[in-house]
Design a protein around this motif. Structure first.
Motif, short mmCIF file in Angstrom:
data_model
loop_
_atom_site.label_atom_id
_atom_site.label_comp_id
_atom_site.label_asym_id
_atom_site.label_seq_id
_atom_site.Cartn_x
_atom_site.Cartn_y
_atom_site.Cartn_z
N ILE A 74 40.11 40.75 13.04
CA ILE A 74 40.89 40.88 11.81
C ILE A 74 42.08 39.92 11.80
O ILE A 74 42.63 39.58 10.75
N GLU A 75 42.48 39.46 13.01
CA GLU A 75 43.65 38.60 13.11
C GLU A 75 43.44 37.26 12.40
O GLU A 75 44.38 36.69 11.83
N TYR A 76 42.22 36.74 12.46
CA TYR A 76 41.97 35.40 11.92
C TYR A 76 42.29 35.27 10.43
O TYR A 76 43.04 34.38 10.03
N PRO A 77 41.74 36.15 9.54
CA PRO A 77 42.09 35.98 8.13
C PRO A 77 43.57 36.19 7.85
O PRO A 77 44.14 35.52 6.97
N ILE A 78 44.22 37.06 8.61
CA ILE A 78 45.65 37.29 8.40
C ILE A 78 46.44 36.03 8.73
O ILE A 78 47.30 35.58 7.96
N VAL A 79 46.14 35.42 9.88
CA VAL A 79 46.87 34.22 10.30
C VAL A 79 46.58 33.05 9.36
O VAL A 79 47.50 32.32 8.94
N LEU A 80 45.31 32.85 8.99
CA LEU A 80 44.97 31.72 8.12
C LEU A 80 45.63 31.84 6.76
O LEU A 80 46.15 30.86 6.21
N LEU A 81 45.64 33.05 6.21
CA LEU A 81 46.27 33.24 4.89
C LEU A 81 47.79 33.11 4.97
O LEU A 81 48.42 32.54 4.06
N ALA A 82 48.39 33.62 6.04
CA ALA A 82 49.84 33.49 6.20
C ALA A 82 50.23 32.02 6.35
O ALA A 82 51.22 31.56 5.76
N ALA A 83 49.45 31.29 7.12
CA ALA A 83 49.73 29.85 7.29
C ALA A 83 49.59 29.12 5.96
O ALA A 83 50.41 28.27 5.62
N ALA A 84 48.54 29.47 5.20
CA ALA A 84 48.33 28.84 3.89
C ALA A 84 49.48 29.15 2.94
O ALA A 84 49.88 28.30 2.13
N LYS A 85 50.03 30.35 3.05
CA LYS A 85 51.08 30.77 2.12
C LYS A 85 52.34 29.92 2.26
O LYS A 85 52.98 29.57 1.27
N ILE A 86 52.71 29.58 3.51
CA ILE A 86 53.97 28.84 3.68
C ILE A 86 53.76 27.39 4.12
O ILE A 86 54.71 26.68 4.41
N GLY A 87 52.49 26.95 4.14
CA GLY A 87 52.24 25.54 4.40
C GLY A 87 52.20 25.15 5.87
O GLY A 87 52.50 24.00 6.22
N LEU A 88 51.83 26.09 6.74
CA LEU A 88 51.68 25.77 8.16
C LEU A 88 50.30 25.17 8.42
O LEU A 88 49.36 25.36 7.65
N ALA A 89 50.19 24.46 9.53
CA ALA A 89 48.89 23.96 9.99
C ALA A 89 48.48 24.77 11.21
O ALA A 89 49.29 24.98 12.12
N VAL A 90 47.23 25.23 11.24
CA VAL A 90 46.72 26.06 12.33
C VAL A 90 45.84 25.22 13.24
O VAL A 90 44.98 24.47 12.77
N VAL A 91 46.05 25.36 14.55
CA VAL A 91 45.19 24.73 15.56
C VAL A 91 44.40 25.84 16.23
O VAL A 91 44.89 26.49 17.15
N PRO A 92 43.16 26.14 15.76
CA PRO A 92 42.38 27.23 16.34
C PRO A 92 41.69 26.74 17.62
O PRO A 92 41.02 25.72 17.62
N LEU A 93 41.84 27.50 18.70
CA LEU A 93 41.27 27.11 19.99
C LEU A 93 40.60 28.32 20.64
O LEU A 93 41.03 29.46 20.45
N PRO A 94 39.55 28.10 21.43
CA PRO A 94 38.85 29.23 22.06
C PRO A 94 39.67 29.85 23.18
O PRO A 94 40.38 29.15 23.90
N ILE A 95 39.56 31.16 23.35
CA ILE A 95 40.31 31.84 24.41
C ILE A 95 39.69 31.53 25.78
O ILE A 95 40.29 31.85 26.80
N SER A 96 38.53 30.90 25.79
CA SER A 96 37.90 30.51 27.06
C SER A 96 38.39 29.14 27.54
O SER A 96 37.97 28.68 28.60
N LEU A 97 39.26 28.50 26.77
CA LEU A 97 39.78 27.19 27.18
C LEU A 97 40.57 27.34 28.48
O LEU A 97 41.39 28.24 28.62
N LYS A 98 40.30 26.44 29.43
CA LYS A 98 40.89 26.59 30.77
C LYS A 98 41.42 25.27 31.29
O LYS A 98 41.14 24.20 30.76
N GLY A 99 42.16 25.39 32.41
CA GLY A 99 42.54 24.24 33.20
C GLY A 99 43.19 23.12 32.40
O GLY A 99 44.00 23.33 31.50
N THR A 100 42.78 21.91 32.77
CA THR A 100 43.35 20.71 32.15
C THR A 100 43.09 20.68 30.65
O THR A 100 43.92 20.20 29.87
N ALA A 101 41.93 21.20 30.24
CA ALA A 101 41.58 21.18 28.81
C ALA A 101 42.61 21.91 27.97
O ALA A 101 42.95 21.48 26.87
#
Length: 516
Positions: A74-101
């Motif tokens: 449920i967090e995703y639509p809330i964050v995307l709409l909130a960002a759209a409302k005030i003009g933020l840019a979202v960098v969506p990344l997987p929670i499995s991202l590790k290490g140097t990546a």
């Protein structure tokens, strides 16, 4: 530059105002379903306004970037709409991202705030990648930072302005920055504006497939990918209902279609291949009106089999992250063309070009280039790479090899670039190779995709090493520590010597052909 043709008038409605009108018109209608949570349009809008108020309280303003490390929910639509409302840019990344990546991803696109899973929050704080007061953790706090739940507890009162259409933001400004690779090599963040997302939702989906506020749309692919984001945002701009699955599991997917009376969905080809092999309980799929296969091309035999199992309209689309959907093929209308990926959408122009950029004759294989309303804004802070992706006429070169038949149907042949497609996700071999080459005994290696019925491709690594002791186990451990889930190699093969040319360069194609 070619992007100038995609710019629009500044008074065009953004994503949030479009959603807000739907919320005011039907506040009690269900907007989002996730597991046992049902949010009405009023409930969702209230949470969006609460999160927006918190963002503004910690100093976030139009033009700032925020990173989002979250599983489907449920967090995703809330964050995307909130960002759209005030003009933020979202960098969506997987929670499995590790290490140097993980480090490279945030250093490549620095952010003003982060919303993340606790395991990621811990790493970010330990490595000093974000300040604690600019971090929101889901589920629980790891070092005194605010939690997702606390954000909404702190922002209980809504101002009167929340019942009005908000002031407009720049719809041409960056809205989503999505990586083209796993980020351990040379990531190319793709910049997508609100205008781009609106065009992909309205022109390429709603209008093309005939959707309306009565539809229910199922999303079962990772929400850090563009297609899944469309599956969430498009229904909310339409006044329809979006149903989000935590992750794809075939029987759960079928049950969701039956339970929620799903009428439309995008499915990656690997999901449909698993559906063809399904032998379990029968589910009622009669609510399905339209199903669109995406991400990887289905073979003709699978398309024929799906036609016999599906009672709805069945489409297959072809496209790229940078330009969205390029062609669509209604398989159920023209089964005799089932080797094709269809014709260009009404607002897309395509041409097939030779290696020197000249159009080729009908039936001749070449690289597909396209001009569309749904193109990206460019690669983030990479103007030369952006410029190189286009020709003087404003056509984007996809790197894919295709040909057109006499009826204008496109036939996909293969990838010009060395991209592996597994489970609908594009994977860059050099990201995997960079990790494996860190082992002191590895001389060189090549990672590539091998055909696999369920996932499309699995990853195979062929390597050359010094010494005789097996290092397969050590390499697997390195990959588990440094690479995300979809980048994990399935098979390792050791060769006494990799084939090379006279300059000493490894012949990648020879390696792949000899080790299929």
């Amino acid at each position: 530059m070619s992007q100038s043709s995609q710019r629009v008038e500044p008074n065009m409605d953004g994503i949030y105002p479009i959603f807000k009108r739907r919320a005011l018109a039907a506040p009690d209608k269900t907007a989002v379903i996730f597991k046992h949570t049902y949010l009405t349009y009023r409930d969702l809008d209230q949470k969006v306004c609460q999160l927006t108020a918190y963002f503004e309280r910690i100093g976030l303003k139009s033009g700032h970037r925020i990173a989002l490390f979250a599983p489907n929910g449920i967090e995703y639509p809330i964050v995307l709409l909130a960002a759209a409302k005030i003009g933020l840019a979202v960098v969506p990344l997987p929670i499995s991202l590790k290490g140097t990546a993980l480090e490279v991803a945030l250093k490549k696109t620095p952010v003003a705030a982060v919303l993340s899973w606790p395991s990621i929050s811990k790493i970010l704080l330990e490595k000093d990648l974000i300040e604690r007061d600019k971090l929101i953790s889901f589920e629980k706090s790891v070092a005194g930072e605010v939690t997702w739940q606390q954000v909404f507890e702190q922002q209980t009162a809504l101002s009167p302005s929340t019942q009005q259409i908000p002031q407009q933001v720049d719809v041409n400004a960056p809205f989503i920055l999505t990586m083209t690779s796993g980020s351990t090599g040379t990531p190319k963040p793709i910049v997508l504006s609100q205008y781009c997302k609106i065009m992909r939702a309205i022109e390429a989906t709603q209008n093309y497939y005939g959707l309306d506020e009565n539809d229910k749309v199922l999303v079962a692919t990772p929400l850090y990918h563009s297609l899944a984001q469309r599956g969430v945002l498009m229904p909310l701009m339409l006044g329809a209902t979006t149903v989000i699955m935590a992750k794809f599991a075939l029987q759960g997917w079928l049950d969701a279609i039956e339970t929620h009376r799903i009428s439309f969905l995008f499915a990656v080809s690997a999901q449909l291949e698993s559906f063809l092999a399904y032998q379990g309980p029968v589910f009622n799929l009669s609510s399905l009106r339209c199903l669109v296969s995406s991400s990887a091309v289905l073979n003709a035999e699978s398309k024929r089999a799906l036609l016999s199992k599906l009672q709805c309209t069945f489409h297959e689309c072809y496209g790229a992250s940078e330009v969205g959907v390029v062609t669509d093929f209604c398989v159920s209308d023209s089964p005799e063309k089932n080797g094709s990926v269809g014709r260009p959408l009404p607002f897309v122009n395509v041409k097939i070009c030779s290696e020197i950029g000249q159009p080729v004759q009908q039936g001749v294989v070449g690289e597909i280039a396209c001009k569309t309303l749904t193109g990206f804004s460019g690669y983030h802070k990479m103007p030369e790479a952006t410029e190189a992706a286009y020709d003087k006429e404003g056509y984007f070169y996809t790197g894919d090899l295709d040909y057109l038949d006499e009826s204008g149907y496109l036939y996909y042949v293969g990838r010009k670039k060395e991209v592996i497609s597994s489970g609908g996700i594009n994977i860059f071999p050099q990201d995997i190779e960079a990790v494996i080459k860190r082992h002191p005994d590895v001389i060189d290696c090549v990672a590539f995709g091998v055909d696999e019925p369920q996932l499309g491709e699995i990853i195979k690594v062929v390597y050359e090493q010094q010494g005789e002791e097996s290092i397969d186990r050590a390499l697997r451990l390195m990959c588990l520590q440094e690479l995300t889930d979809y980048q994990q190699p399935r098979t390792f093969v050791r060769l006494s010597e990799l084939p090379r040319n006279q300059m000493g360069k490894v012949l990648r194609n020879d390696v792949k052909l000899q080790n299929q």
